[in-house]
Write an enzyme that holds these catalytic residues in place. Structure first.
Site, PDB file in Angstrom:
ATOM      1  CB  ALA A 112      -0.925  -0.006   1.215  1.00 56.84           C
ATOM      2  CD  GLU A 113       2.590   3.581   3.704  1.00 58.59           C
ATOM      3  OE1 GLU A 113       3.088   4.576   3.170  1.00 58.59           O
ATOM      4  OE2 GLU A 113       1.654   3.654   4.502  1.00 58.59           O
ATOM      5  CB  SER A 114       6.694   1.766  -1.446  1.00 62.19           C
ATOM      6  OG  SER A 114       6.926   0.409  -1.069  1.00 62.19           O
TER       7      SER A 114
END
Length: 211
Positions: A112-114
């Site tokens: 989700a982040e990167s």
């Protein structure tokens, strides 16, 4: 499905121990309460009112960290050989287990982040796989946020501290994105569309990795 229904996560919450140090760097010995206080104060100064308040239904909340679309170009420090996806997954497995965290939850957050891109940089300056802000990375003793092991180690350490603080995986995930101050202020997941979408996204990815 709520993350609190997952036995492995519940087990982590019941046996949370002191945060382990990440390296021989003395900065890695910083206590989580100090890091939490810094993040809380920073989130209070940076917080903006939500543009769209929604009442999210269970399983429809998305996590708060910024997407990496339109990320800046990697610096010279980031241009080293990119680790393979399998190497990153193995690193997540190893670090998560060593800190008593669910590897599938960490994988979901990294995705989700990167999108599993070690060189990702958000428009706000969050760096690496778990999108650590410079101040957070420094507080956690992360010298090179573009080093997968250091970044994941710092991100897991911070997430573990949030889990211990809030005793609720969804609140901890929201705090990772919106800041612990916002979660405390609203006594739960903040009514920010970005944060709600982020929490939902992480939950969806978690389900995929757990299947």
């Amino acid at each position: 499905m709520r993350l609190t229904d997952i036995p492995s996560v519940t087990s982590v919450l019941n046996r949370m121990e002191s945060l382990s140090k990440l390296s021989e760097n003395p900065k890695s010995l910083v206590s989580f309460p100090d890091v939490l206080e810094k993040e809380w104060n920073r989130s209070r100064t940076q917080e903006v009112l939500p543009t769209n308040i929604t009442n999210a239904k269970p399983g429809e909340i998305s996590l708060p960290f910024p997407e990496t679309t339109g990320s800046q170009s990697p610096t010279s420090k980031q241009t080293n050989a990119m680790p393979k996806s399998n190497d990153i997954l193995e690193t997540i497995e190893s670090i998560a287990k060593s800190q008593g965290m669910d590897p599938n939850l960490v994988k979901a957050m990294v995705k989700a982040e990167s999108g599993f891109k070690p060189t990702a940089v958000s428009p706000k300056g969050a760096m690496g796989l778990m999108q650590l802000m410079p101040e957070t990375a420094e507080s956690l003793g992360v010298n090179d946020p573009f080093n997968p092991e250091e970044n994941i180690g710092g991100g897991v350490k911070f997430l573990k501290g949030l889990m211990k603080e809030f005793k609720d995986p969804e609140k901890a995930i929201a705090a990772y994105n919106a800041g612990p101050g916002a979660v405390k202020r609203y006594k739960g997941i903040p009514p920010y569309e970005e944060t709600q979408k982020y929490v939902n996204k992480v939950k969806r990815y978690y389900k995929d990795f757990s299947s």
